[in-house]
Design an enzyme around this catalytic site. Structure first.
Site: not given
Ligand code: NAP
Length: 483
Positions: A155, A179, A232, A253-254, A287, A384, A461
């Site tokens: 995002n 990434p 996530s 950071e979730l 997020c 969310e 951060e």
């Molecule tokens: P996600 O599905 O958790 O994916 C994030 C990253 O993790 C991707 O690069 C993904 O790669 C990787 N990943 C997934 N499973 C993994 C594993 N078993 N081992 C290592 N890496 C793995 O999250 P998203 O859907 O991309 O992002 C949206 C979420 O991020 C939302 O919940 C949002 O609130 C949160 N977010 C939080 C912040 C903050 O600062 N708190 C900022 C921005 C976003 P793959 O896609 O290849 O699996």
């Protein structure tokens, strides 16, 4: 027609130990046009292991660089990012979909972390402390934690990287970055510029590919000392569990579920502006997005009327077209989720005010939507939405809304609008969130510690707090001195 505006920064290979490698296998899709714009490598455990080994081998050299030398490299990276701002923003919009004006804002925001940590590198301070014995002297050193593994979401393809990589580099750590598969091109372009800025071979490695396999290497390789993750909550928990065996630090950071509260005494126009900024930035895919909009009964109808007018005025389209404020969502799964949240709310008695369905533009475009009559048992209240749905809840009292706002596992960001100073302090102190905005819908800055409490994470951060994550304290005592 092919988009050539980002050709100057396009890189489709991965960076391991200073070499660019890998053939393009995994497609990267432009969500506005539905076209594949590039292919990137699909690497796995073997490449991840080599990348960690390279980062490990580079650690002593990078850590031994005089701090001003590290700062100069970071500053050069910042200058290159800014010099390539237009091409980077065009690339970001092409792979992520956000409007070009927002992409330019994200490049500036991402660069601001590099600039800040170039300066902050010079302020990583130890301490001289009282020694227990008279013939001794004692001190506390602050040293780099070691090899850092970084995993980022789609995002904010630029900022989520620089918020971790810049303080890690500043503190003398070396890095392996994975990434998100939706947006690898911005990451690879940033790495190219870092290399040009003078980041030595092995200090920053970037690999795209099999997330679980790469993640397993990050968790099992003994040289990785910190796993920094934005994404996530479910994946964050998986990483936290996996890090336990190797006793690695995890900086998480979730996800959020931000309440946005409008009291009777609020400046309503400012509150509407705040909701638009918070809820509809990046099509609601942030997020810190307002996810639950609570409006006090006395201003509820007037507020909804103004909000609906502002939402109807949002221009939806390809982020490259002039004036567009809402681009496509990242993929069909995101569209399905927004649609499901709207359907669930309406089934349970909510009222649709505007929007509510897939956009006539097709693809992953969704109409900016306002729904009223929300209740706590609806899906959009509990999780969310991560899309352009503004769900409005009516409330009567401050105590009632405070309890409702805090009734969440998430604790990232919260917002409220009021003109009452005493209430301002009560709310600031009682909202169970890592970040609270009063009379503003915009929180984030490189100058401030960004992060959550509860299940929204455990890290910060930005600011001087952001660099502490990447360092460890070492106590040293010198005994037997002739004093
Ligand atoms: P996600 O599905 O958790 O994916 C994030 C990253 O993790 C991707 O690069 C993904 O790669 C990787 N990943 C997934 N499973 C993994 C594993 N078993 N081992 C290592 N890496 C793995 O999250 P998203 O859907 O991309 O992002 C949206 C979420 O991020 C939302 O919940 C949002 O609130 C949160 N977010 C939080 C912040 C903050 O600062 N708190 C900022 C921005 C976003 P793959 O896609 O290849 O699996």
């Amino acid at each position: 027609m092919a988009d050539t505006s980002y050709a100057s920064v396009l890189e489709t290979r991965c960076l391991v130990a200073g070499a660019w490698e890998g053939a393009g296998e995994t497609p990267v899709t432009d969500p506005a046009r539905g076209e594949v714009i590039a292919h990137v490598p699909h690497l796995g455990a073997e490449a991840a292991g080599r990348a960690v080994d390279a980062a490990s081998a580079a650690l002593d050299g990078w850590g031994a660089e005089p701090v001003k030398a590290r700062a100069r490299v970071l500053r050069a990276w910042y200058d290159l990012v800014m010099a390539n701002r237009d091409a980077l923003a065009a690339l970001l919009t092409a792979e992520q979909g956000k409007p070009l004006a927002e992409a330019l804002g994200e490049i500036d925001y991402a660069a601001s972390y590099i600039e800040f940590y170039a300066e902050e590198a010079k302020r990583i301070l130890g301490e001289v402390i009282p020694a227990a014995a008279g013939n001794a002297r004692a001190m506390v050193l602050r040293q780099p934690i070691g090899v850092v593994a970084v995993i980022t979401p789609w995002n904010f393809p630029a900022a989520m990287i620089t918020r971790k990589v810049a303080p890690a580099l500043a503190s003398g750590c070396t890095i392996v970055l994975k990434p998100a598969p939706e947006t690898p091109l911005t990451a690879l372009a940033l790495a190219r510029l870092a290399e040009r800025a003078g980041v030595p071979a092995g200090v920053l490695n970037v690999i795209t590919g099999d997330a679980p396999a790469i993640g397993d290497v990050f968790l099992s390789h003994p040289d990785v000392r910190l796993v920094g993750f934005t994404g996530s909550t479910a994946v964050g928990k998986h990483l936290m569990r996996g890090a336990a065996d190797g006793m690695k630090r995890v900086a998480l950071e979730l996800g959020g579920n931000a309440p946005f509260i409008v009291f009777d005494d609020a400046d309503l126009d400012a509150a509407v502006t705040g909701v638009i900024a918070s809820k509809f930035r990046n099509m609601g895919q942030t997020c810190v997005c307002a996810n639950r909009i609570y409006v006090q009964a006395g201003v509820h109808d007037a507020f909804v009327e103004r909000l609906a007018a502002a939402v109807r005025a949002l221009k939806v389209g390809d982020g490259r077209a002039p004036g567009v404020q809402q681009g496509p969502l990242i993929n069909m799964a995101a569209v399905d989720k927004v649609e499901a949240h709207v359907a669930d709310a309406l089934e349970k008695g909510a009222t649709l005010v505007t929007g509510g369905k897939r956009h006539a533009l097709g693809g992953t475009f969704f109409e900016p939507t306002v729904v009223t009559g929300m209740r706590a048992d609806m899906q959009a209240a509990c999780s969310e939405t991560f899309g352009p749905l503004a769900p409005v809840f009516a409330f009567e009292s401050e105590a009632e809304v405070l309890a409702a706002a805090n009734n969440s596992d998430a604790g990232l960001a919260a917002y409220f609008f009021t003109r009452d100073l005493s209430r301002t302090y009560r709310m600031l102190e009682r909202l169970q969130f890592g970040m609270v905005g009063c009379n503003t819908g915009v929180l984030s800055s490189e100058l401030a510690p960004f992060g959550g409490v509860k299940q929204s994470g455990n890290a910060r951060e930005g600011s001087h707090h952001g660099i502490a994550e990447f360092t460890e304290l070492k106590y040293a005592v010198l005994g037997g001195l002739e004093l």
